[in-house]
Design an enzyme around this catalytic site. Structure first.
Site, PDB file in Angstrom:
ATOM      1  N   HIS A 190       0.782  -1.207   0.088  1.00  0.00           N
ATOM      2  CA  HIS A 190      -0.006  -0.079   0.224  1.00  0.00           C
ATOM      3  C   HIS A 190       0.903   1.166  -0.046  1.00  0.00           C
ATOM      4  O   HIS A 190       0.340   2.312   0.487  1.00  0.00           O
ATOM      5  CB  HIS A 190      -0.909   0.083   1.141  1.00  0.00           C
ATOM      6  CG  HIS A 190      -1.877  -0.986   1.271  1.00  0.00           C
ATOM      7  ND1 HIS A 190      -3.158  -1.304   0.720  1.00  0.00           N
ATOM      8  CD2 HIS A 190      -1.749  -2.385   1.729  1.00  0.00           C
ATOM      9  CE1 HIS A 190      -3.620  -2.328   0.914  1.00  0.00           C
ATOM     10  NE2 HIS A 190      -2.807  -3.254   1.513  1.00  0.00           N
ATOM     11  N   SER A 320      15.501  17.312 -18.892  1.00  0.00           N
ATOM     12  CA  SER A 320      14.615  18.651 -18.696  1.00  0.00           C
ATOM     13  C   SER A 320      15.325  19.708 -19.767  1.00  0.00           C
ATOM     14  O   SER A 320      16.442  19.661 -20.004  1.00  0.00           O
ATOM     15  CB  SER A 320      14.444  18.912 -17.234  1.00  0.00           C
ATOM     16  OG  SER A 320      13.859  20.494 -17.388  1.00  0.00           O
ATOM     17  N   LYS A 326      18.911  17.555 -14.472  1.00  0.00           N
ATOM     18  CA  LYS A 326      18.004  16.450 -14.293  1.00  0.00           C
ATOM     19  C   LYS A 326      18.281  15.333 -15.174  1.00  0.00           C
ATOM     20  O   LYS A 326      18.222  15.467 -16.351  1.00  0.00           O
ATOM     21  CB  LYS A 326      16.732  17.085 -14.287  1.00  0.00           C
ATOM     22  CG  LYS A 326      15.487  16.568 -13.888  1.00  0.00           C
ATOM     23  CD  LYS A 326      14.192  17.417 -13.684  1.00  0.00           C
ATOM     24  CE  LYS A 326      13.065  16.819 -13.014  1.00  0.00           C
ATOM     25  NZ  LYS A 326      12.489  15.489 -13.653  1.00  0.00           N
ATOM     26  N   GLU A 333       9.553   4.842 -18.570  1.00  0.00           N
ATOM     27  CA  GLU A 333       8.544   5.448 -19.162  1.00  0.00           C
ATOM     28  C   GLU A 333       8.159   4.859 -20.551  1.00  0.00           C
ATOM     29  O   GLU A 333       7.072   4.823 -20.743  1.00  0.00           O
ATOM     30  CB  GLU A 333       8.636   7.057 -18.752  1.00  0.00           C
ATOM     31  CG  GLU A 333       9.108   7.528 -17.733  1.00  0.00           C
ATOM     32  CD  GLU A 333       9.522   8.788 -17.801  1.00  0.00           C
ATOM     33  OE1 GLU A 333       9.482   9.831 -16.654  1.00  0.00           O
ATOM     34  OE2 GLU A 333      10.248   9.373 -18.768  1.00  0.00           O
TER      35      GLU A 333
END
Length: 467
Positions: A190, A320, A326, A333
Site C-alpha cells: 500500500h 529537462s 536532471k 517510461e
C-alpha cells in the site's frame, strides 16, 4: 504522363494507366485511390509472410503440375528478390483497406507477377504470359492466404523480436538478483512500510514473472502453427490439388524453421480468429506486468533528494529543457507507453475477431497490423529496457539499510513474542516520539536485548524460505 511513361492495364471494371516503372497493377492502383486513410503501409514482417506463402504456393503448384514449371520458378525467384529487400516500396496499400485484405493480397500478386514477367523476358502488364490471378494466386484466395499470413507473420515476429528480448531481460534480471542478493531494504505494501526484503529477491521475482509469461506466450503460439492454407474460397478447397495444402505447409515450415501442419477442418481455420486472440491476450498479460515492473523501477529510483532513491537507473539523456542536471527514468517510461499500446491493440483485436460473418472475417487487416506490430514494438521496448536500463542499475546500499532499519513494520517480527496489541503500541509510540523500536521494547522491558537482537536480525528476517 506521356505514352512512353505509362502502360495500360485492364480489369473487370475497365482500364487504367499506370507508370511503366511500378510493379503493382491496376487493382493496387484502385486500392490506393479508395483507401487514403492513415498513411500506414504493410509491416515488413507481414510482407515477408505473404511473400513466403506465394513462394511456397508457386513451388507446390509447379511440382503438382498446376502451373507451368517456368512460371513457378520465375514467381519463386521474384519472391526471393523481395525477401532479399528489393521492390519493398511497391507494397503501397493502406492498412485500413478492403475487408479481409484483398487489396494488399492483390498488391502482392501483382508485384510478383510483374517481376516474374520481366524474369521471363516479357513486359510488365502482359498478364497473358503470367497472371497475378491465374498463376501467382493459383488455388488460393484472400480467404485462406491472409489468415495464414497473420500466422506466419506472428511466428516470425515472435522468433526474431520478442523471444530474444525476453530471454535477454530475464538473464539481466537474474544477474542483478545475484548482485543484489545481500542488500536488505524495506518492503512496502500500500506504499507504506512493510517487513524487510532482499533487493535481489525482488529482481529474481521479476525474472520469474517474465519467464512465466514467455512460457504462456509460447503455449498460445502453438495455435498459429495450424494453417488453413488450401481452403481457397470459403474453406472448400475449390481449384486446389489434393496434395497442395500439405505440401505448402511443409515448405513454409522449412522456410521459417518451425513445424507447421494443415488444419483438419479448413473452414474452421478460416472463420475463427481465436488463435490471434489467444496470442494477443498473452501479450496483454505480459504488458500488464511490465507496466508494474516499470513503475516499481521508477519509484525505487525516485529522487535523488526527495524520493526513495534505493537504486540508480542509468541516465541515458538529459531529462529537462529547463532544469539543468536532471535525469529521468526514460526507458521505464517508454516501456509503459508501449505496453499501453499493446493493451489497446488487444482490445481492437478482440473486437475485430468477433466481427466476422458466416464464412469469413473481414477485419483481418486490422488484426494483422495490430498483432504483428504489437509483438515487434514490445520486443524492441523490452530490448531497450534490458540494454539501457536493467543492465546498468546500481544500488544505494546505505539508503536501503536505513529504510529497512527505520521501518515501523519491524514490529511484525515481535508479534509471536509480545503479542499483536503490544507490537501495535510500540509502533505507534515510535512514530509519535521518534524513538526506535528497539529502544521502546527495551524501555518497556518486553524483551531482553539478546532476544531482541535475534528477532530483529534483518538478514534472517528477509531470507525467503527454501523449497
Amino acid at each position: 504522363m506521356t505514352e512512353l511513361d505509362y502502360r495500360i492495364e485492364r480489369d473487370s471494371m475497365g482500364e487504367r494507366q499506370l507508370p511503366k516503372d511500378v510493379y503493382y497493377g491496376i487493382q493496387t492502383l484502385r486500392a490506393t485511390e479508395n483507401f487514403s486513410i492513415s498513411g500506414l503501409k504493410p509491416l515488413s514482417t507481414y510482407i515477408d509472410a505473404c511473400i513466403l506463402i506465394k513462394k511456397a504456393t508457386a513451388i507446390a503448384n509447379g511440382e503438382l503440375g498446376c502451373i507451368p514449371d517456368d512460371i513457378a520458378k520465375a514467381i519463386a525467384q521474384a519472391a526471393d528478390e523481395v525477401l532479399q529487400g528489393q521492390f519493398r516500396d511497391q507494397f503501397v496499400v493502406d492498412v485500413y483497406q478492403a475487408g479481409a485484405g484483398t487489396s494488399h493480397h492483390m498488391n502482392v500478386n501483382e508485384v510478383l507477377g510483374n517481376r516474374a514477367l520481366e524474369l521471363l523476358g516479357a513486359e510488365k502488364g502482359n498478364y497473358q504470359r503470367v497472371s497475378p490471378n491465374d498463376h501467382v494466386n493459383y488455388g488460393q484466395s484472400t480467404n485462406d492466404v491472409i489468415p495464414t499470413a497473420i500466422r506466419i507473420g506472428g511466428l516470425l515476429a515472435l522468433t526474431h523480436s520478442l523471444y530474444p528480448a525476453l530471454d535477454s531481460a530475464i538473464a539481466a534480471l537474474n544477474e542483478k538478483a545475484i548482485a543484489f542478493q545481500d542488500v536488505v531494504k524495506s518492503g512496502r505494501t500500500h506504499l507504506q512500510d512493510a517487513v524487510p526484503v532482499r533487493l535481489g529477491e525482488g529482481f529474481r521475482a521479476w525474472a520469474r514473472i517474465l519467464g512465466e509469461h514467455l512460457r504462456g506466450i509460447k503455449y498460445a503460439t502453438e495455435e498459429l502453427c495450424v494453417l488453413g492454407l488450401g481452403g481457397s474460397a470459403s474453406g472448400t478447397g475449390l481449384n486446389t490439388h489434393p496434395q497442395y495444402r500439405f505440401r505448402v505447409a511443409e515448405l513454409l515450415g522449412e522456410y521459417i524453421d518451425h513445424p507447421l501442419s494443415s488444419a483438419p477442418h479448413l473452414m474452421a481455420a478460416m472463420q475463427s480468429m481465436s488463435p490471434f486472440v489467444s496470442v494477443s491476450g498473452a501479450l496483454r498479460n505480459l504488458a500488464q506486468d511490465l507496466v508494474k515492473i516499470s513503475h516499481d523501477l521508477r519509484l525505487m529510483d525516485s529522487g535523488p533528494k526527495t524520493g526513495l532513491k534505493e537504486i540508480q537507473l542509468p541516465p541515458v539523456q538529459p531529462g529537462s529543457s529547463i532544469m539543468p542536471g536532471k535525469y529521468n527514468p526514460v526507458m521505464a517510461e517508454m516501456i509503459s507507453m508501449v505496453c499501453f499500446q499493446v493493451m489497446g491493440y488487444d482490445s481492437a483485436i478482440a473486437l475485430a475477431a468477433q466481427a466476422g460473418q458466416l464464412e469469413l472475417n473481414v477485419m483481418m487487416p486490422l488484426i494483422a497490423y495490430d498483432l504483428i506490430n504489437g509483438i515487434e514494438i514490445l520486443g524492441h521496448a523490452i530490448s531497450g529496457l534490458s540494454e539501457k536500463c536493467i543492465q546498468g542499475i546500481t544500488v544505494q546500499d546505505d539508503r536501503c539499510l536505513d529504510y529497512a532499519e527505520g521501518s515501523l513494520a519491524l514490529v511484525t517480527a515481535l508479534n509471536p513474542h509480545i503479542g499483536y496489541l503490544n507490537a501495535a503500541s510500540v509502533a505507534k509510540e515510535s512514530l509519535e516520539t521518534g524513538k526506535s523500536i528497539r529502544q521502546i521494547v527495551l524501555e518497556k522491558d518486553l524483551m531482553t536485548e539478546d532476544e531482541l537482537a535475534q528477532v530483529l536480525d534483518l538478514e534472517k528476517m528477509s531470507q525467503l524460505p527454501t523449497i
